[in-house]
Write a protein that holds these residues in place. Structure first.
Motif, PDB file in Angstrom:
ATOM      1  N   GLY A 213      55.220  41.116  37.918  1.00  0.00           N
ATOM      2  CA  GLY A 213      56.325  40.337  37.371  1.00  0.00           C
ATOM      3  C   GLY A 213      56.860  39.375  38.407  1.00  0.00           C
ATOM      4  N   VAL A 214      57.168  38.143  37.955  1.00  0.00           N
ATOM      5  CA  VAL A 214      57.675  37.096  38.834  1.00  0.00           C
ATOM      6  C   VAL A 214      58.922  36.501  38.182  1.00  0.00           C
ATOM      7  CG1 VAL A 214      57.190  34.900  39.958  1.00  0.00           C
ATOM      8  CG2 VAL A 214      55.351  36.573  39.655  1.00  0.00           C
ATOM      9  N   SER A 215      60.033  36.516  38.901  1.00  0.00           N
ATOM     10  CA  SER A 215      61.280  35.970  38.385  1.00  0.00           C
ATOM     11  C   SER A 215      61.646  34.709  39.152  1.00  0.00           C
ATOM     12  CB  SER A 215      62.410  36.998  38.510  1.00  0.00           C
ATOM     13  OG  SER A 215      63.647  36.444  38.109  1.00  0.00           O
ATOM     14  N   THR A 216      62.033  33.660  38.422  1.00  0.00           N
ATOM     15  CA  THR A 216      62.500  32.404  39.007  1.00  0.00           C
ATOM     16  C   THR A 216      63.736  31.950  38.245  1.00  0.00           C
ATOM     17  OG1 THR A 216      61.194  30.957  37.568  1.00  0.00           O
ATOM     18  CG2 THR A 216      60.113  31.782  39.562  1.00  0.00           C
ATOM     19  N   ASP A 217      64.238  30.776  38.587  1.00  0.00           N
ATOM     20  CA  ASP A 217      65.392  30.238  37.873  1.00  0.00           C
ATOM     21  C   ASP A 217      65.077  29.959  36.411  1.00  0.00           C
ATOM     22  OD1 ASP A 217      66.989  30.384  40.070  1.00  0.00           O
ATOM     23  OD2 ASP A 217      66.860  28.259  40.602  1.00  0.00           O
ATOM     24  N   ASP A 218      63.805  29.877  36.067  1.00  0.00           N
ATOM     25  CA  ASP A 218      63.415  29.613  34.679  1.00  0.00           C
ATOM     26  C   ASP A 218      63.299  30.880  33.847  1.00  0.00           C
ATOM     27  OD1 ASP A 218      63.234  26.844  35.155  1.00  0.00           O
ATOM     28  OD2 ASP A 218      61.190  27.065  35.930  1.00  0.00           O
ATOM     29  N   GLY A 219      63.446  32.052  34.464  1.00  0.00           N
ATOM     30  CA  GLY A 219      63.315  33.307  33.747  1.00  0.00           C
ATOM     31  C   GLY A 219      62.253  34.180  34.379  1.00  0.00           C
ATOM     32  N   THR A 220      61.641  35.049  33.569  1.00  0.00           N
ATOM     33  CA  THR A 220      60.660  36.012  34.082  1.00  0.00           C
ATOM     34  C   THR A 220      59.303  35.779  33.430  1.00  0.00           C
ATOM     35  OG1 THR A 220      62.402  37.657  34.361  1.00  0.00           O
ATOM     36  CG2 THR A 220      60.144  38.444  34.426  1.00  0.00           C
ATOM     37  N   THR A 221      58.260  35.832  34.255  1.00  0.00           N
ATOM     38  CA  THR A 221      56.879  35.746  33.789  1.00  0.00           C
ATOM     39  C   THR A 221      56.145  37.011  34.216  1.00  0.00           C
ATOM     40  OG1 THR A 221      56.882  33.335  34.018  1.00  0.00           O
ATOM     41  CG2 THR A 221      54.743  34.421  33.876  1.00  0.00           C
ATOM     42  N   LEU A 222      55.464  37.647  33.263  1.00  0.00           N
ATOM     43  CA  LEU A 222      54.650  38.821  33.543  1.00  0.00           C
ATOM     44  C   LEU A 222      53.190  38.438  33.370  1.00  0.00           C
ATOM     45  CD1 LEU A 222      56.700  41.549  31.606  1.00  0.00           C
ATOM     46  CD2 LEU A 222      57.093  40.607  33.891  1.00  0.00           C
ATOM     47  N   LEU A 223      52.377  38.794  34.364  1.00  0.00           N
ATOM     48  CA  LEU A 223      50.980  38.398  34.378  1.00  0.00           C
ATOM     49  C   LEU A 223      50.080  39.598  34.580  1.00  0.00           C
ATOM     50  CD1 LEU A 223      52.712  36.318  36.575  1.00  0.00           C
ATOM     51  CD2 LEU A 223      50.746  34.902  35.920  1.00  0.00           C
ATOM     52  N   VAL A 224      48.839  39.468  34.120  1.00  0.00           N
ATOM     53  CA  VAL A 224      47.826  40.501  34.319  1.00  0.00           C
ATOM     54  C   VAL A 224      46.601  39.852  34.951  1.00  0.00           C
ATOM     55  CG1 VAL A 224      46.219  42.072  33.169  1.00  0.00           C
ATOM     56  CG2 VAL A 224      48.620  42.006  32.480  1.00  0.00           C
ATOM     57  N   HIS A 225      46.095  40.485  35.992  1.00  0.00           N
ATOM     58  CA  HIS A 225      44.928  39.982  36.710  1.00  0.00           C
ATOM     59  C   HIS A 225      43.772  40.964  36.566  1.00  0.00           C
ATOM     60  CE1 HIS A 225      42.604  39.320  40.608  1.00  0.00           C
ATOM     61  NE2 HIS A 225      42.433  38.212  39.925  1.00  0.00           N
ATOM     62  N   GLU A 226      42.599  40.440  36.189  1.00  0.00           N
ATOM     63  CA  GLU A 226      41.389  41.253  36.132  1.00  0.00           C
ATOM     64  C   GLU A 226      40.812  41.305  37.541  1.00  0.00           C
ATOM     65  OE1 GLU A 226      40.663  42.655  33.273  1.00  0.00           O
ATOM     66  OE2 GLU A 226      42.172  41.524  32.131  1.00  0.00           O
ATOM     67  N   ARG A 227      40.977  42.404  38.213  1.00  0.00           N
ATOM     68  CA  ARG A 227      40.594  42.504  39.620  1.00  0.00           C
ATOM     69  C   ARG A 227      39.085  42.319  39.787  1.00  0.00           C
ATOM     70  NH1 ARG A 227      42.569  47.735  42.151  1.00  0.00           N
ATOM     71  NH2 ARG A 227      42.034  46.595  44.068  1.00  0.00           N
ATOM     72  N   GLY A 228      38.722  41.495  40.763  1.00  0.00           N
ATOM     73  CA  GLY A 228      37.316  41.242  41.043  1.00  0.00           C
ATOM     74  C   GLY A 228      36.677  40.206  40.151  1.00  0.00           C
ATOM     75  N   SER A 229      37.447  39.632  39.241  1.00  0.00           N
ATOM     76  CA  SER A 229      36.870  38.658  38.305  1.00  0.00           C
ATOM     77  C   SER A 229      36.711  37.270  38.903  1.00  0.00           C
ATOM     78  CB  SER A 229      37.743  38.557  37.053  1.00  0.00           C
ATOM     79  OG  SER A 229      39.005  37.966  37.383  1.00  0.00           O
ATOM     80  N   GLY A 230      37.501  36.982  39.943  1.00  0.00           N
ATOM     81  CA  GLY A 230      37.502  35.642  40.502  1.00  0.00           C
ATOM     82  C   GLY A 230      38.388  34.673  39.762  1.00  0.00           C
ATOM     83  N   ALA A 231      38.954  35.102  38.645  1.00  0.00           N
ATOM     84  CA  ALA A 231      39.838  34.240  37.854  1.00  0.00           C
ATOM     85  C   ALA A 231      41.293  34.494  38.222  1.00  0.00           C
ATOM     86  CB  ALA A 231      39.617  34.493  36.369  1.00  0.00           C
ATOM     87  N   ASP A 232      42.129  33.524  37.900  1.00  0.00           N
ATOM     88  CA  ASP A 232      43.547  33.689  38.116  1.00  0.00           C
ATOM     89  C   ASP A 232      44.144  34.654  37.094  1.00  0.00           C
ATOM     90  OD1 ASP A 232      43.566  32.008  40.250  1.00  0.00           O
ATOM     91  OD2 ASP A 232      44.492  30.314  39.213  1.00  0.00           O
ATOM     92  N   ALA A 233      45.321  35.180  37.431  1.00  0.00           N
ATOM     93  CA  ALA A 233      46.038  36.056  36.504  1.00  0.00           C
ATOM     94  C   ALA A 233      46.445  35.284  35.260  1.00  0.00           C
ATOM     95  CB  ALA A 233      47.257  36.645  37.191  1.00  0.00           C
ATOM     96  N   ARG A 234      46.486  35.983  34.125  1.00  0.00           N
ATOM     97  CA  ARG A 234      46.896  35.354  32.873  1.00  0.00           C
ATOM     98  C   ARG A 234      48.291  35.825  32.490  1.00  0.00           C
ATOM     99  NH1 ARG A 234      45.519  39.248  28.601  1.00  0.00           N
ATOM    100  NH2 ARG A 234      44.286  40.943  29.547  1.00  0.00           N
TER     101      ARG A 234
END
Length: 620
Positions: free
Chosen positions: A148-169
């Motif tokens: 979870g990442v909180s900023t002045d714009d609110g909260t974003t929750l992300l999921v990362h597929e470990r080892g995939s090489g892709a960014d978190a969604r």
């Protein structure tokens, strides 16, 4: 004490740091309570339980360390100017993850470095694509990570597929506060807390399907009744979620099966409040029971409902967790006895698990419980009485806890011990707003924070004056964070009660604090007050220490962190400028280059020495 100006910038009198507080062996004793090596209870990697991570002040700054239980090797992992306290291990223990912010400002991202590396090693973003923000939860699975990442714009929750090489969604985003709760054992479900209803102090729950997308289940208990996702069952194929609820006016436990919607409330017959986690085989819960400022441990059998108190060492339990073999590892202390990290085996034997290097810190005096009739019900306080000189009570310092949703407990505290060493009776008040005394007590400050708590503090002070414990002419009020806010508010609204006020990292100008603080705290304030300063200007004004600055009659010490995201520096400067504009009041300020407090032991020593010295001088 005077002040001056350079252009339009006001300079304020700096509080001196005394070289010594005492002239005898007490000087070494009080300092050693801070400098003695301390460590948090080690947590371990799920699939590599011989690898553990903990936080320690062994180098003079609180940093992340690791412990290989097989070889008994302990190593420092981080070395940063303002310290590091947030760390975790992925299930395999192949890396150490820690949260990298800047100079204690709490804004940053999680990084990973190899288990074998030490301070200064190269790191990589632990969750690629997550971006910087304030932390809002982390769950590390074998294949997936939720952050979870909180900023002045609110909260974003992300999921990362470990080892995939892709960014978190992104799996969730909202302007209101939210957080990562728990990841199911098969990593297909993610439990989150959210406050889409606008009350971050009483969140709701949602379970997300990470494979197919969509929502598996929702749990909402209505206004004033919060829910918290504690832990999914650790057993494969078991999708039960342990949840904290307050349906009967206190924190209790239930089990929710989001796929079927089945909710089972656990009727555990104990006073006070409960939190817990699963045993490794999910047949039972380890329950931490908090009542009257003490926490003890119980085992609750989910099949039979049997409740068994665990024979842990005397004192107040700090944290605890169950190993795969059933051993309970826990920390424990009391006001008189410094913390130990212990283990309770399944055969009932209990011993010290790990001992920090060097000598243990000296102990202190025990607390006694005081219950006082207050305007909103009985108020619980902990009192540590300094030895008297004849029949005259010792000077007293009312140390008000932060939070506000926290509580003073019968735990070892080097700060409390220092005040006692200096000859002060210490009074700690669990005012309305404190946790551990039920939902109504915690929520009683809604709509009128600050002044409500101080009415309880006044009731306790009056009772202790009446029974001869404290001298009304020699009482100081002290606190940090919310406690610092209350100390400043007390100086302005209760000027006849106090001989000095000490406020560490306080809210001093509530409107400016709201404008500058992290969004998570703005959401908290909106829930506490019932709206923003724009919605309720009169209420925020009534609750702000700045409103009463002209009524202050006693010396004031303010201690402030330059990089504090919770009680930002600008609003503190506003208050200090208002004090300076009066020109007739003794006040001092101590500024330090860190955030909401310091993780550097030498800073901690300087700050408490400054506080004690200031109050001594103020009381003559």
């Amino acid at each position: 004490m005077g002040f001056g100006t350079i252009g339009a910038v006001t300079t304020h009198p700096c509080a001196p740091v005394p070289e010594r507080l005492f002239d005898d062996e007490r000087e070494q004793r009080w300092r050693s309570r801070f400098t003695a090596v301390r460590m948090s209870r080690p947590s371990w990697a799920r699939d590599a339980p011989q690898r553990s991570v903990y936080v320690s002040n062994a180098t003079g700054t609180f940093e992340v360390h690791v412990w290989d239980r097989t070889s008994d090797e302990r190593r420092q992992v981080t070395d940063r100017r303002n310290g590091t306290t947030a760390a975790a291990l992925p299930p395999g223990g192949e890396q150490v993850w820690w949260f990298a912010d800047t100079d204690g400002d709490e804004f940053g991202h999680w990084v990973a470095q190899p288990w074998s590396d030490g301070p200064g090693a190269a790191t990589v973003p632990a969750v690629p694509g997550a971006g910087d923000g304030y932390p809002a939860g982390l769950e590390i699975g074998r294949q997936r990570t939720a952050v979870g990442v909180s900023t002045d714009d609110g909260t974003t929750l992300l999921v990362h597929e470990r080892g995939s090489g892709a960014d978190a969604r992104v799996v969730y985003r909202h302007t209101e506060d939210a957080g990562v709760g728990s990841l199911s054992e098969d990593e297909t479900l993610l439990a989150i807390s959210h406050s889409e209803h606008g009350d971050s102090r009483h969140p709701s729950l949602r379970v997300l399907d990470l494979d197919g997308g969509g929502v598996v289940g929702e749990l909402h208990d209505g206004p004033g009744k919060g829910l918290a996702p504690l832990e999914f069952s650790p057993v494969a194929g078991d999708q039960r979620l342990l949840v904290s609820h307050e349906r009967r006016g206190r924190e209790e436990l239930l089990i929710w099966e989001p796929g079927t919607g089945t909710v089972t409330e656990l009727r555990i017959d104990l006073p006070g409040e409960l939190v817990g986690g699963f045993y490794p085989d999910a047949s039972a819960l380890l329950v931490a029971h908090t009542h009257a400022a003490r926490t003890r441990l119980f085992r609750y059998d989910l099949g039979t409902g049997a409740l068994t108190e665990l024979p842990v060492a005397p004192g107040c339990v700090g944290s605890a967790e169950v190993r795969d073999d059933g051993t309970v590892e826990y920390s424990s202390s009391s006001a008189a006895t410094p913390s130990q990290i212990r283990r309770l085996r399944t055969d009932g034997t209990d011993d010290v698990l790990v001992t920090p290097p060097g000598e243990r810190p000296p102990g202190s005096l025990p607390v006694r419980d005081v219950w006082t009739a207050g305007p909103g019900g009985d108020v619980h306080a902990l009192v540590t009485e300094a030895p008297r000189s004849g029949a005259t009570p010792a000077p007293a310092v009312f140390v008000l806890h932060g939070g506000p949703h926290a509580a003073d407990e019968d735990r070892f505290d080097a700060v409390r011990a220092t005040w006692v060493e200096a000859g002060f009776t210490v009074v700690e008040v669990n005012y309305r707003g404190s946790t551990g005394y039920g939902s109504a007590w915690r929520d009683a400050i809604e709509g009128r924070p600050g002044l409500t708590e101080l009415a309880d503090v006044a009731a306790v002070q009056d009772a202790l004056v009446a029974d001869g414990t404290v001298d009304p002419a020699r009482c100081a009020v002290d606190g940090w964070s919310w406690g610092g806010y209350l100390a400043l508010l007390a100086a302005g609204t209760q000027p006849g009660r106090w001989a000095a006020a000490v406020a560490g990292v306080p809210v001093a100008d509530y409107v400016a604090a709201y404008a500058d603080e992290m969004e998570q705290l703005r959401a908290f304030d909106r829930a506490l007050f019932g709206g923003s300063p724009e919605d309720l200007p009169e209420l925020y004004t009534e609750a702000s220490p700045l409103t009463y600055v002209d009524a202050v009659r006693v010396p004031v010490l303010v201690l402030a962190g330059e990089n504090d995201p919770r009680c930002p520096i600008r609003q503190i400067d506003n208050y200090l400028d208002a004090l300076a504009a009066r020109g007739d009041l003794a006040y001092e300020v101590s500024r330090f280059d860190a955030g909401h407090g310091s993780l550097v032991v030498s800073d901690q020593l300087d700050l408490i020495a400054t506080e004690v010295d200031f109050v001594r001088r103020a009381l003559g």
